[in-house]
Design a protein around this motif. Structure first.
Motif, PDB file in Angstrom:
ATOM      1  N   CYS A   1      23.791 134.534  30.342  1.00 33.18           N
ATOM      2  CA  CYS A   1      23.241 136.098  30.512  1.00 33.18           C
ATOM      3  C   CYS A   1      22.984 137.697  29.964  1.00 33.18           C
ATOM      4  N   GLU A   2      21.628 137.034  29.917  1.00 33.75           N
ATOM      5  CA  GLU A   2      21.649 138.855  29.045  1.00 33.75           C
ATOM      6  C   GLU A   2      20.630 139.577  30.372  1.00 33.75           C
ATOM      7  N   LEU A   3      21.471 140.870  30.487  1.00 32.85           N
ATOM      8  CA  LEU A   3      21.444 142.200  31.205  1.00 32.85           C
ATOM      9  C   LEU A   3      20.302 142.955  30.349  1.00 32.85           C
ATOM     10  N   GLY A   4      19.327 142.849  31.417  1.00 26.34           N
ATOM     11  CA  GLY A   4      18.053 143.944  30.619  1.00 26.34           C
ATOM     12  C   GLY A   4      17.986 143.582  29.311  1.00 26.34           C
ATOM     13  N   THR A   5      17.329 142.483  29.332  1.00 24.99           N
ATOM     14  CA  THR A   5      16.278 141.642  28.587  1.00 24.99           C
ATOM     15  C   THR A   5      15.396 142.634  27.198  1.00 24.99           C
ATOM     16  N   GLY A   6      15.015 143.450  27.926  1.00 29.48           N
ATOM     17  CA  GLY A   6      13.721 143.838  27.956  1.00 29.48           C
ATOM     18  C   GLY A   6      12.633 142.823  27.236  1.00 29.48           C
ATOM     19  N   CYS A   7      12.408 142.990  25.765  1.00 31.78           N
ATOM     20  CA  CYS A   7      10.873 141.899  25.373  1.00 31.78           C
ATOM     21  C   CYS A   7      11.963 140.505  25.214  1.00 31.78           C
TER      22      CYS A   7
ATOM     23  N   VAL B   1      17.523 137.956  31.973  1.00 27.16           N
ATOM     24  CA  VAL B   1      17.154 139.259  33.081  1.00 27.16           C
ATOM     25  C   VAL B   1      16.771 140.487  32.948  1.00 27.16           C
ATOM     26  N   ASP B   2      15.696 140.518  33.527  1.00 25.95           N
ATOM     27  CA  ASP B   2      15.216 142.571  33.961  1.00 25.95           C
ATOM     28  C   ASP B   2      14.638 142.331  34.780  1.00 25.95           C
ATOM     29  N   ILE B   3      14.386 144.230  35.034  1.00 26.96           N
ATOM     30  CA  ILE B   3      13.216 144.373  36.345  1.00 26.96           C
ATOM     31  C   ILE B   3      12.084 144.844  36.082  1.00 26.96           C
ATOM     32  N   GLN B   4      11.985 144.525  34.648  1.00 31.26           N
ATOM     33  CA  GLN B   4      10.615 145.185  34.620  1.00 31.26           C
ATOM     34  C   GLN B   4       9.599 144.108  33.962  1.00 31.26           C
ATOM     35  N   GLU B   5       8.491 143.819  35.145  1.00 26.94           N
ATOM     36  CA  GLU B   5       7.896 142.904  35.431  1.00 26.94           C
ATOM     37  C   GLU B   5       7.217 142.810  34.001  1.00 26.94           C
ATOM     38  N   ASN B   6       6.704 143.647  33.046  1.00 28.14           N
ATOM     39  CA  ASN B   6       5.881 143.284  32.148  1.00 28.14           C
ATOM     40  C   ASN B   6       6.980 142.783  30.885  1.00 28.14           C
ATOM     41  N   ALA B   7       7.937 143.113  30.982  1.00 28.77           N
ATOM     42  CA  ALA B   7       9.309 142.732  29.824  1.00 28.77           C
ATOM     43  C   ALA B   7       9.297 141.153  29.902  1.00 28.77           C
ATOM     44  N   ILE B   8       9.560 141.031  31.533  1.00 31.21           N
ATOM     45  CA  ILE B   8       9.315 139.299  31.769  1.00 31.21           C
ATOM     46  C   ILE B   8       8.435 138.428  31.092  1.00 31.21           C
ATOM     47  N   GLU B   9       7.563 138.951  31.090  1.00 28.87           N
ATOM     48  CA  GLU B   9       5.691 138.885  30.603  1.00 28.87           C
ATOM     49  C   GLU B   9       6.298 138.762  28.847  1.00 28.87           C
ATOM     50  N   GLN B  10       5.887 139.564  28.363  1.00 26.91           N
ATOM     51  CA  GLN B  10       6.703 140.000  27.038  1.00 26.91           C
ATOM     52  C   GLN B  10       7.459 138.693  26.230  1.00 26.91           C
ATOM     53  N   LEU B  11       8.584 138.644  27.672  1.00 20.44           N
ATOM     54  CA  LEU B  11       9.484 137.867  27.037  1.00 20.44           C
ATOM     55  C   LEU B  11       8.891 136.354  27.261  1.00 20.44           C
ATOM     56  N   ARG B  12       8.019 135.940  28.848  1.00 21.05           N
ATOM     57  CA  ARG B  12       7.424 134.749  28.679  1.00 21.05           C
ATOM     58  C   ARG B  12       6.791 133.943  27.464  1.00 21.05           C
ATOM     59  N   LEU B  13       5.700 134.883  26.391  1.00 20.35           N
ATOM     60  CA  LEU B  13       5.040 134.712  25.750  1.00 20.35           C
ATOM     61  C   LEU B  13       5.462 134.603  24.634  1.00 20.35           C
TER      62      LEU B  13
ATOM     63  N   ILE C   1      15.826 128.874  27.226  1.00 17.46           N
ATOM     64  CA  ILE C   1      15.653 130.245  27.926  1.00 17.46           C
ATOM     65  C   ILE C   1      15.450 130.207  29.646  1.00 17.46           C
ATOM     66  N   VAL C   2      15.629 130.634  30.125  1.00 16.33           N
ATOM     67  CA  VAL C   2      14.875 131.382  31.641  1.00 16.33           C
ATOM     68  C   VAL C   2      14.558 132.702  32.144  1.00 16.33           C
ATOM     69  N   PRO C   3      13.715 133.348  32.236  1.00 14.21           N
ATOM     70  CA  PRO C   3      13.397 134.545  31.993  1.00 14.21           C
ATOM     71  C   PRO C   3      13.648 134.524  33.853  1.00 14.21           C
ATOM     72  N   VAL C   4      13.830 136.320  33.807  1.00 12.38           N
ATOM     73  CA  VAL C   4      14.231 135.813  35.329  1.00 12.38           C
ATOM     74  C   VAL C   4      13.716 138.103  35.514  1.00 12.38           C
ATOM     75  N   CYS C   5      13.134 137.886  36.598  1.00 13.45           N
ATOM     76  CA  CYS C   5      12.785 138.995  36.812  1.00 13.45           C
ATOM     77  C   CYS C   5      13.511 139.516  38.085  1.00 13.45           C
ATOM     78  N   ALA C   6      14.157 140.379  37.449  1.00 11.29           N
ATOM     79  CA  ALA C   6      16.110 140.855  39.150  1.00 11.29           C
ATOM     80  C   ALA C   6      16.529 141.899  38.729  1.00 11.29           C
ATOM     81  N   ASP C   7      16.635 142.344  39.908  1.00 10.52           N
ATOM     82  CA  ASP C   7      17.674 144.555  39.881  1.00 10.52           C
ATOM     83  C   ASP C   7      19.144 142.673  39.428  1.00 10.52           C
ATOM     84  N   LEU C   8      19.866 144.020  38.359  1.00 10.83           N
ATOM     85  CA  LEU C   8      21.387 143.222  38.541  1.00 10.83           C
ATOM     86  C   LEU C   8      22.012 143.550  38.941  1.00 10.83           C
ATOM     87  N   LYS C   9      21.661 144.885  39.637  1.00 10.85           N
ATOM     88  CA  LYS C   9      22.900 145.363  40.538  1.00 10.85           C
ATOM     89  C   LYS C   9      22.640 144.196  41.993  1.00 10.85           C
ATOM     90  N   VAL C  10      22.149 143.683  42.578  1.00 14.87           N
ATOM     91  CA  VAL C  10      21.834 143.041  43.314  1.00 14.87           C
ATOM     92  C   VAL C  10      21.593 140.641  43.165  1.00 14.87           C
TER      93      VAL C  10
END
Length: 244
Positions: free
Chosen positions: A45-51, A70-82, A92-101
């Motif tokens: 699991c990569e927390l705060g993955t960014g791109c 995992v990243d909380i920012q939707e635009n980061a996850i969109e870049q990762l998907r691309l 790789i499984v992109p996850v848009c989520a808050d790591l605190k929860v």
């Protein structure tokens, strides 16, 4: 190659990362990915993955069986998907989520490796970027070191590893947060530009449920007499050995 404000940068013959002004990457991502020493059978699991740079670097060869990025920012996850789509990756499984929860169906106590290149600066410390995405990446606005270690502890199985990097001035904070969350620091390595200069980064590995004993590895030097050091050339894949 550009699509809107995105650019694709080649990591290998088959793996590409999608970068933008909002979500870029630097040297520390390559150093951390190399330090983590992933294995094929790892559940990562990569927390705060960014791109997604670290997850993508790990997928160039000997790719882990699965990586939750995992990243909380939707635009980061969109870049990762691309990046995943262009690289035709399936691990790789992109996850848009808050790591605190975390998120529903998170692999609690199943991960063998968690990696995180966290925000280095405390909230309201230093000059903050005018870009919200960069403020979140660089400053502890939405999460802090303790949040990262708590999330890692929930995700890791017994004996699983957490690998992080940070600035030397945050070393005591990182060690304290690891210990508070049942992760024992086991390996520490400092990074300097040259032997004469003070470290600008450290890499640290902790193990969940391990006994107290930490090894300090020889320092990593970025530069030698003729530019990058041999080790950094290997990490950057500038040598035949690094590309193998």
């Amino acid at each position: 190659m550009k699509t809107e404000n995105y650019s694709y940068e080649k990591l290998s013959d088959t793996v590409w990362v999608c970068a933008s002004e909002d979500h870029r990457f630097g040297t520390d991502a390559f150093l951390l990915a190399d330090f983590a020493k992933h294995k094929k059978n790892d559940i990562v699991c990569e927390l705060g993955t960014g791109c997604g740079i670290i997850s993508l670097i790990m997928s160039r060869e000997n790719a882990p069986s699965s990586i939750y990025a995992v990243d909380i920012q939707e635009n980061a996850i969109e870049q990762l998907r691309l990046g995943i789509e262009k690289s035709r990756l399936t691990n790789i499984v992109p996850v848009c989520a808050d790591l605190k929860v975390l998120w529903d169906e998170a692999p609690l106590e199943k991960c063998s490796l968690v990696v995180c290149n966290p925000p280095y600066k405390a909230a309201n410390a230093g000059i903050e970027s005018t870009l919200e995405s960069q403020r979140i990446a660089r400053h502890e606005i939405l999460c802090n070191i303790n949040d990262v270690c708590r999330a890692a502890s929930r995700l890791l199985k017994f004996g699983g590893r957490l690998c992080m990097c940070n600035r030397p001035e945050r070393l005591s904070d990182v060690i304290s947060a690891m210990k508070q969350n049942g992760i024992e620091p086991k390996l520490l390595r400092f990074v300097s530009n040259t032997p004469e200069q003070a470290p600008w980064l450290f890499l640290i590995e902790g193990k969940k449920g391990s006994k107290s004993y930490m090894k300090v590895a020889p320092s990593l030097y970025m530069f030698g007499e003729d530019g990058y050091s041999d080790e950094v050339k290997k990490i950057y894949r500038l040598t035949d050995e690094g590309r193998s």
